[in-house]
Design an enzyme around this catalytic site. Structure first.
Site, PDB file in Angstrom:
ATOM      1  CG  LEU B  12      78.392  36.224  -1.842  1.00 24.57           C
ATOM      2  CD1 LEU B  12      79.776  36.640  -1.385  1.00 24.57           C
ATOM      3  CD2 LEU B  12      78.231  34.725  -1.677  1.00 24.57           C
ATOM      4  CB  CYS B  13      73.519  36.648   2.821  1.00 29.86           C
ATOM      5  SG  CYS B  13      72.349  35.322   2.500  1.00 29.86           S
ATOM      6  N   PRO B  14      73.494  39.891   2.123  1.00 32.77           N
ATOM      7  CG  PRO B  14      72.705  41.989   2.832  1.00 32.77           C
ATOM      8  CD  PRO B  14      73.973  41.241   2.504  1.00 32.77           C
ATOM      9  CG  ASP B  39      75.257  33.066   0.829  1.00 30.96           C
ATOM     10  OD1 ASP B  39      75.598  32.167   1.628  1.00 30.96           O
ATOM     11  OD2 ASP B  39      75.374  34.272   1.082  1.00 30.96           O
TER      12      ASP B  39
END
Ligand code: SF4
Lengths: 347, 77
Positions: B12-14, B39
């Protein structure tokens, strides 16, 4: 003519760090941004999981701030090292499991290492005296400067005039008269300054910059530590605390129930680490089991899985149980009636 | 030259941005890198990261739930 000084600004994605960097840039200093990813950052993993959020992904506010400022942003993964901050904070926690003071010391220390390695002169943060109860008080700001080792190389442009002069002021890189003397909880001075700089549409996080300030989240993390008998976590643990319903029917295991399609898909990625369940006779959630379980526990978990499926009122629901090695088995179970699920099972 | 591939699927970001950044540091201007992601936040974040560092997005492909972003490294490396 003196050389151009170089500073790194801690960029959280909020308004204060954006303004602090900008105030220093106004004085001709070369500024780059640094953003630390702890694993708990609100900026991070909130996007992707829920289906409705997938359809309109949120921007990353730290990157957005850097773009507004026209500066480079270095995003640094500190997940591993940060564990010690969360688990053993020297200065304790705030109102939830947020170790804000230790967190600030840790981040400024990391920034200090970064400026030493990259030949920069000083560090900028958006701290304001009195803005936050734990880390931004008149008596704690000097602790951050001292314990991080940054000392006089740490500048808080938004409240600098209430603090002793720092190295950049003494060196003449910054004119103290063009720094600010904000103080207290009011957001008005920041909003006025944002307006003066022409910043619009900036982020205004209410509580803090991370999930550790969230009560429900902290309760789940405390539950994880208590039941494992050890205060530890890894990135998967802290991601999973954000997803699904968590129910702990027995001290030695809990189940994580996907609440919708996006969460189910996210949980899919963990089927090699946890025993998982999915109803096959009816539409229903993907469920992970976290803990050491025996056959009786598996049956209870399957009955709970059935309870959260479309077959909740059916006489029997077929649930497929998958081990971490991929072996599967089908169980026909009676859904647990909702009145038999005690409220305190919900973590 | 074959593009360097970064597998950031299920992150998932970042994290995909961080993986991209860490890979780009080792490359030369003009090199390309393909980032595989799941994502959708990357559709915002990787282009934004490229803009602030002077890199270029040369391609974005989406298949089902997988996104592949190709980045060409700019002068600032
Ligand atoms: S809210 Fe979280 S990220 Fe922000 S200072 Fe506190 S512990 Fe650190």
């Amino acid at each position: 003519m003196t050389r151009q000084a170089k500073a790194v600004a801690l960029i959280s994605g909020g308004l204060d760090s954006l303004l602090a960097a900008r105030v220093v840039m106004e004085q001709g200093v070369h500024v780059e941004g640094i953003n630390f990813y702890t694993g708990f950052c609100i900026e991070g993993h909130t996007h992707a999981i829920r289906k409705k959020d997938r359809q309109r992904p949120k921007r990353n506010n730290a990157l957005w701030s850097a773009e507004q400022l026209g500066i480079r942003l270095h995003i640094v993964d500190i997940i591993e090292e940060y564990q010690d901050v969360v688990i053993n904070p020297k200065h304790g926690y705030g109102s939830n499991l947020n170790p804000c003071l230790d967190c600030k010391v840790f981040m400024v220390n990391k920034a200090r290492e970064w400026i030493d390695a990259n030949g920069f002169d000083f560090i900028i943060t958006g701290e304001v005296i009195g803005q936050r109860p734990m880390s931004q008080r008149k008596d704690t700001l000097p602790v951050i400067a001292r314990d991080s080792g940054a000392g006089e190389r740490l500048v808080r442009p938004l409240c600098a005039r209430n603090l002793p002069a720092t190295l950049p002021e003494k060196e003449g890189w910054l004119d103290r008269e063009r720094l600010y003397g904000f103080n207290g909880r009011s957001r008005k001075p920041q909003m006025a300054l944002a307006k003066a700089f022409g910043f619009e549409d900036y982020a205004q996080p209410a509580g803090g910059c991370c999930f550790l300030t969230d009560k429900q989240y902290s309760l789940k993390l405390a539950d994880l530590w208590r039941t494992r008998g050890r205060r530890e976590y890894d990135l998967d643990d802290i991601m999973l605390l954000k997803v699904g319903r968590h129910l702990r029917p027995r001290a030695h295991f809990k189940i994580i129930v996907g609440r919708e399609e996006g969460e189910n898909r996210f949980l899919e990625g963990y089927r090699k680490r946890f025993i998982s369940m999915i109803p096959t006779s009816h539409t229903g959630p993907l469920v992970l089991i976290d803990g050491e379980v025996g056959p009786g526990d598996i049956e209870l978990a399957a009955r709970l899985t059935a309870r959260f499926s479309q077959g909740r009122d059916a006489a029997l629901v077929t649930v497929e149980v998958r081990q971490t090695d991929g072996m599967t088995q089908s169980l026909d179970v009676i859904p647990v009636p909702s009145e038999e699920i005690p409220g305190d099972w919900y973590v | 030259m074959a593009a360097v591939i970064v597998d950031a699927r299920n992150l998932l970001c970042p994290m995909p941005v961080i993986r991209t950044q860490d890979a780009v540091v080792k490359l030369q201007p003009g090199d390309s890198i393909k980032v595989l992601c799941t994502d959708p936040g990357v559709l915002h974040d990787i282009p934004a990261w490229c803009r602030v560092h002077g890199h270029e997005i040369s391609n974005i492909e989406e298949h089902e739930h997988e996104i592949t972003i190709t980045v060409r490294v700019g002068q600032s490396g």
